[in-house]
Design a protein around this motif. Structure first.
Motif, PDB file in Angstrom:
ATOM      1  N   GLU A  11       1.968  12.214   2.298  1.00  0.00           N
ATOM      2  CA  GLU A  11       1.161  11.289   2.240  1.00  0.00           C
ATOM      3  C   GLU A  11       1.941   9.872   1.745  1.00  0.00           C
ATOM      4  O   GLU A  11       2.677   9.793   0.684  1.00  0.00           O
ATOM      5  CB  GLU A  11      -0.108  11.427   1.523  1.00  0.00           C
ATOM      6  CG  GLU A  11      -0.967  12.422   1.845  1.00  0.00           C
ATOM      7  CD  GLU A  11      -2.317  12.319   0.986  1.00  0.00           C
ATOM      8  OE1 GLU A  11      -2.715  11.179   0.381  1.00  0.00           O
ATOM      9  OE2 GLU A  11      -3.115  13.509   0.865  1.00  0.00           O
ATOM     10  N   ILE A  12       1.557   8.938   2.597  1.00  0.00           N
ATOM     11  CA  ILE A  12       2.376   7.575   2.215  1.00  0.00           C
ATOM     12  C   ILE A  12       1.546   6.574   1.341  1.00  0.00           C
ATOM     13  O   ILE A  12       2.131   5.399   1.107  1.00  0.00           O
ATOM     14  CB  ILE A  12       3.023   6.912   3.438  1.00  0.00           C
ATOM     15  CG1 ILE A  12       2.231   6.728   4.414  1.00  0.00           C
ATOM     16  CG2 ILE A  12       4.226   7.965   4.091  1.00  0.00           C
ATOM     17  CD1 ILE A  12       2.759   5.984   5.756  1.00  0.00           C
ATOM     18  N   ALA A  13       0.217   6.811   1.756  1.00  0.00           N
ATOM     19  CA  ALA A  13      -0.926   5.712   1.213  1.00  0.00           C
ATOM     20  C   ALA A  13      -1.974   6.498   0.803  1.00  0.00           C
ATOM     21  O   ALA A  13      -2.119   7.488   0.931  1.00  0.00           O
ATOM     22  CB  ALA A  13      -0.948   4.304   2.075  1.00  0.00           C
ATOM     23  N   LYS A  14      -2.755   5.679  -0.057  1.00  0.00           N
ATOM     24  CA  LYS A  14      -4.066   6.023  -0.435  1.00  0.00           C
ATOM     25  C   LYS A  14      -5.028   6.154   0.747  1.00  0.00           C
ATOM     26  O   LYS A  14      -4.854   5.423   1.505  1.00  0.00           O
ATOM     27  CB  LYS A  14      -4.750   5.338  -1.539  1.00  0.00           C
ATOM     28  CG  LYS A  14      -3.817   5.302  -2.933  1.00  0.00           C
ATOM     29  CD  LYS A  14      -4.658   4.860  -4.027  1.00  0.00           C
ATOM     30  CE  LYS A  14      -3.820   4.547  -5.324  1.00  0.00           C
ATOM     31  NZ  LYS A  14      -4.628   3.795  -6.379  1.00  0.00           N
ATOM     32  N   PRO A  15      -5.953   7.361   0.598  1.00  0.00           N
ATOM     33  CA  PRO A  15      -6.686   7.303   1.930  1.00  0.00           C
ATOM     34  C   PRO A  15      -7.692   6.208   2.027  1.00  0.00           C
ATOM     35  O   PRO A  15      -7.794   5.593   0.733  1.00  0.00           O
ATOM     36  CB  PRO A  15      -7.368   8.606   1.848  1.00  0.00           C
ATOM     37  CG  PRO A  15      -6.410   9.474   1.050  1.00  0.00           C
ATOM     38  CD  PRO A  15      -5.868   8.496  -0.213  1.00  0.00           C
ATOM     39  N   GLY A  23       0.819  -1.372  -0.100  1.00  0.00           N
ATOM     40  CA  GLY A  23      -0.034  -0.006   0.076  1.00  0.00           C
ATOM     41  C   GLY A  23       0.818   1.257  -0.042  1.00  0.00           C
ATOM     42  O   GLY A  23       0.284   2.349  -0.154  1.00  0.00           O
ATOM     43  N   LEU A  24       2.197   1.461   0.052  1.00  0.00           N
ATOM     44  CA  LEU A  24       2.909   2.285   0.099  1.00  0.00           C
ATOM     45  C   LEU A  24       2.767   3.101  -1.222  1.00  0.00           C
ATOM     46  O   LEU A  24       3.043   2.316  -2.275  1.00  0.00           O
ATOM     47  CB  LEU A  24       4.406   1.967   0.385  1.00  0.00           C
ATOM     48  CG  LEU A  24       5.189   3.090   0.754  1.00  0.00           C
ATOM     49  CD1 LEU A  24       5.077   3.724   2.239  1.00  0.00           C
ATOM     50  CD2 LEU A  24       6.813   2.594   0.915  1.00  0.00           C
ATOM     51  N   SER A  84      10.129   6.828   0.614  1.00  0.00           N
ATOM     52  CA  SER A  84      11.490   5.935   0.815  1.00  0.00           C
ATOM     53  C   SER A  84      11.086   4.916   2.022  1.00  0.00           C
ATOM     54  O   SER A  84      10.286   5.427   3.318  1.00  0.00           O
ATOM     55  CB  SER A  84      12.710   6.851   1.249  1.00  0.00           C
ATOM     56  OG  SER A  84      12.348   7.731   2.451  1.00  0.00           O
ATOM     57  N   PHE A  85      11.384   3.844   2.073  1.00  0.00           N
ATOM     58  CA  PHE A  85      11.248   2.746   3.331  1.00  0.00           C
ATOM     59  C   PHE A  85      12.583   2.459   3.574  1.00  0.00           C
ATOM     60  O   PHE A  85      12.373   1.798   4.639  1.00  0.00           O
ATOM     61  CB  PHE A  85      10.242   1.587   2.463  1.00  0.00           C
ATOM     62  CG  PHE A  85      10.954   0.759   1.288  1.00  0.00           C
ATOM     63  CD1 PHE A  85      11.728  -0.129   1.686  1.00  0.00           C
ATOM     64  CD2 PHE A  85      10.555   1.185   0.170  1.00  0.00           C
ATOM     65  CE1 PHE A  85      12.457  -0.792   0.579  1.00  0.00           C
ATOM     66  CE2 PHE A  85      11.176   0.500  -1.071  1.00  0.00           C
ATOM     67  CZ  PHE A  85      11.880  -0.524  -0.809  1.00  0.00           C
TER      68      PHE A  85
END
Length: 767
Positions: free
Chosen positions: A312-316, A134-135, A140-141
């Motif tokens: 934002e790191i993922a879709k809402p 989902g990222l 960056s991870f």
């Protein structure tokens, strides 16, 4: 006796003569690595002439060198071993000697200039990271790091990272991206959309780190990064049903979300009053005030997850909150008095009046199980009452004459307090004693705005008493009115005389929300007697139900120009759109990976976040997304191209470093240096460069400039109007007086750009 021969340049020193209480201090500078021939043997040797050491000096001793690297002979300071900057970057030497029977000394400061002699290495031998399902793309991870023992202030330690290979290459061969400068690893567009731990739970990435800013001839190392793909708890929570007017206490926790990939922050978006719903740092969503179903019966809440820096790191994900009904509204009549007329001698069963009461509570609950009844005075005996829910109708049950005033009452039961009354006045009329067949009404029917073409609205049959199957029995149907734009069409079944009303054009609620169609039925042959009356027509009522539609942008592509170097924060364009359902529109950017721009969330104003440099990038292209404020799945996009206009903000510069160049005397034939210059601005500001020697007879007698490209305007000056990136010219020596040993000083050669009148100097040394 040593003889010195110059072979190649390997490393540099620098020097400067200082003065102190103990005597002169000599700092070495711009010295060349020489090869020294001594008694038939070649040795690595770095040397410099000590100008403060008299030729007649004796007992010369060098101290401050524990390793015995340096020595002095024939007035020259030399080194017998290679110098290693990483081991010792500088030396403080004291040269002591005897001259005229007097002991003297001075200091020599030797600074070792860095050479690219170290290979960059990764900090960790085993590099591991994990990426959550989902990222989003570009978040960056993990980060890989490397080090280089060379001088970090030089290009020798300027490291660049690159991704060489990915194993396995499923479901795409480009699932990951590494930032060349920071080493941050993130997902690509393919990676963000197709990452699946069930398909592949582990990837091995082959990465490379180079020094010299990633140039082709740089030193490099490679390593393996292991990336584990993990699942995520980030998903839309189950819908929540809340009763209106809850007694509290508030806040009341109603749901919870969780991002399983580390420290994040949550926020809520949607169409609801501020602070009605809130979310905690732990992802707990709470209700902070009572709800009113009659004001808003449901809420669509978007839950946004962001890193602490606001990205934002993922879709809402979406939370649907449905409001349950409470019995908090009384039933009402549309009007407090009804008038109706009963014709004289009206036949038994003629319907004369329908009364309907309304209740704002949820019709799907028992809160609107209403009763409609007569109250005093009692209903006259010639009326028969039929009640279904809150709709009551009265029919003639006997002879009709006289006037009466019955009352109608609506309520949930005889004992419930919520009741409302209306008066029904029935008047006897003598105006028309002939009965007529009532006009037939179909509907109302409901069609969704996005109903497909060919959908059947209803089927209608006309009855004919003539012999079945003959021309006198066949019926032709026609839409008399209400279908002027041919939104509907008729399809007749000749076997049954049934006609179907079919949708033939796309519906638009915002343009037309209701259709009243008048349908006529006639035989294909003329009637023997009589004429067609109201019984041969029917009215079809159709309501169009609104469907939420996505926003629409006014342009598919925006072209914007901005001058480089302008102050950030200026509005450079306004993206305009509208929503057919009048919902708010939220704007966002895609493709602006370096965050040079920002856009107003609701205004659509595109601004610069930082000053732009045309020499770094002359064009930027990004995508603007416009989302429905109540449903983020409905969106539209447009491309924005920003062109950076050039301004004259760069000085002409010489290409390369010529401080180590030299020419030897007394031989001057066939000795020349190729020099190059450039101006980073565009042709308008940097296309014309001038080259010249200083107006000095000695300088012009010893040196001359010869162009390689460009056109000379006079013997000692080179001017050129050209489209090349670099302009080259040759510097050669004329016959030089070796006794004077005159160097070419910093002000002797200059390059100018007429647009900015900036002078760039070069230094030459004659040995």
């Amino acid at each position: 006796m040593l003889s010195f021969v110059s072979l190649e340049l390997c490393s540099w020193w620098y020097f400067r003569l200082l003065h102190s209480a103990q005597g002169p201090i000599l700092k070495l500078a711009s010295l060349k690595t020489m090869m020294v021939f001594s008694h038939g043997t070649w040795l690595s040797h770095i040397f410099v002439l000590l100008p403060n050491l008299p030729a007649t000096s004796t007992d010369v001793v060098v101290t401050g060198d524990d390793e015995g690297i340096f020595g002095v002979e024939a007035g020259f300071l030399y080194a017998l071993k290679p110098l290693d900057r990483e081991k010792q970057p500088s030396y403080s030497l004291q040269v002591s000697f005897s001259a005229s029977v007097q002991s003297q000394s001075f200091m020599v400061e030797v600074c070792v200039i860095d050479k690219n002699d170290n290979v960059p290495v990764f900090i960790e031998e085993s590099m591991r990271g994990s990426v959550q399902l989902g990222l989003l793309k570009g978040i960056s991870f993990m980060q890989v790091g490397a080090s280089d023992r060379d001088d970090r202030n030089t290009a020798h330690a300027d490291l660049r990272f690159s991704l060489m290979d990915q194993t396995p290459r499923i479901p795409s061969s480009h699932m990951f991206f590494i930032d060349s400068v920071t080493g941050e690893v993130s997902l690509t567009e393919d990676g963000a959309s197709t990452l699946d731990p069930e398909m592949c739970g582990r990837y091995k990435l082959s990465v490379m780190v180079k020094d010299m800013g990633g140039k082709p001839n740089a030193f490099f190392s490679t390593g393996i990064v292991t990336v584990e793909v993990t699942g995520n708890t980030w998903a839309s929570p189950d819908p929540v049903r809340l009763q209106e007017n809850l007694p509290g206490p508030y806040p009341i926790p109603i749901s919870q979300v969780k991002w399983s990939g580390g420290l994040v922050e949550y926020s809520l978006e949607g169409e609801f009053p501020e602070m009605l719903f809130t979310v905690s740092r732990e992802g707990v969503i709470s209700l902070n005030a009572p709800l009113d179903r009659e004001t808003q019966d449901q809420f669509q809440i978007s839950i946004v997850v962001e890193r602490p820096d606001g990205r934002e790191i993922a879709k809402p994900v979406e939370l649907r909150v449905m409001v349950g009904d409470a019995n908090d509204n009384r039933p009402t009549f549309p009007t407090t008095q009804y008038h109706t007329v009963v014709k004289e001698l009206a036949p038994r069963g003629t319907e004369i009046l329908t009364v309907q009461a309304a209740d704002n509570d949820d019709p799907k609950t028992d809160n609107v199980e209403k009763a409609l009844e007569w109250v005093t005075p009692e209903c006259p005996c010639f009326f028969q009452q039929h009640v279904i829910g809150f709709v009551g109708s009265w029919q003639v049950s006997g002879e009709t004459h006289g006037i009466s005033d019955p009352l109608a009452q609506a309520g949930r039961s005889e004992t419930q307090p919520f009741q409302w009354r209306a008066t029904v006045i029935v008047t006897q009329c003598f105006t028309d004693t002939q009965p007529k067949s009532p006009e037939i009404i179909y509907g109302p029917f409901h069609l969704a705005e996005d109903a497909p073409l060919g959908a059947t609205v209803t089927a209608v049959s006309a009855w004919d008493a003539d012999e079945r199957g003959g021309d006198s029995w066949q019926v032709n149907y026609r839409l008399e009115s209400g279908n002027e734009e041919e939104v509907f069409m008729l399809v007749t079944d000749k076997q049954t005389n049934e006609v179907s009303l079919i949708l033939s054009k796309v519906l638009d609620f915002e343009r037309e929300s209701e259709y009243i169609l008048v349908l006529s039925a006639q035989n294909p042959v003329a009637l023997v007697r009589g004429r067609y009356g109201p019984a041969s027509t029917a009215t079809v009522s159709i309501y169009v139900d609104d469907i939420n539609e996505g926003p629409i942008l006014s342009q598919s592509h925006y072209e914007v120009t901005v001058r480089e170097g302008e102050e950030p924060g200026r509005v450079i364009a306004t993206i305009r759109g509208y929503d057919p359902d009048s919902h708010p529109i939220r704007y966002s950017l895609r493709g602006d990976t370096k965050r040079y721009f920002s856009i107003g969330k609701y205004s659509g104003e595109l601004k610069t976040v930082q000053a732009l440099d045309r020499e770094e990038n002359s064009t930027y292209t990004m995508e603007v997304m416009a989302e429905d404020g109540r449903n983020s799945s409905l969106s539209a996009s447009t491309l924005v191209t920003v062109h950076i206009l050039d301004v004259n903000d760069n000085s002409p510069v010489l290409v390369g470093d010529y401080s180590w160049k030299y020419l030897c005397t007394p031989r001057w034939e066939d000795q020349a240096l190729v020099l190059a210059s450039r101006d980073s601005d565009g042709p308008q500001h940097g296309g014309r460069l001038n080259f010249s020697l200083r107006s000095d007879a000695t300088v012009r007698g010893n040196w001359k400039l010869t162009p390689i490209n460009g056109l000379p305007h006079h013997p000692d000056k080179l001017s050129s109007v050209f489209s090349l990136t670099h302009l080259y010219f040759i510097l050669t020596s004329r016959k030089i007086n070796t006794r004077s040993n005159q160097p070419l000083r910093p002000s002797d050669i200059l390059v100018t750009s007429p647009a900015v009148e900036i002078v760039v100097y070069i230094t030459m040394t004659i040995l």
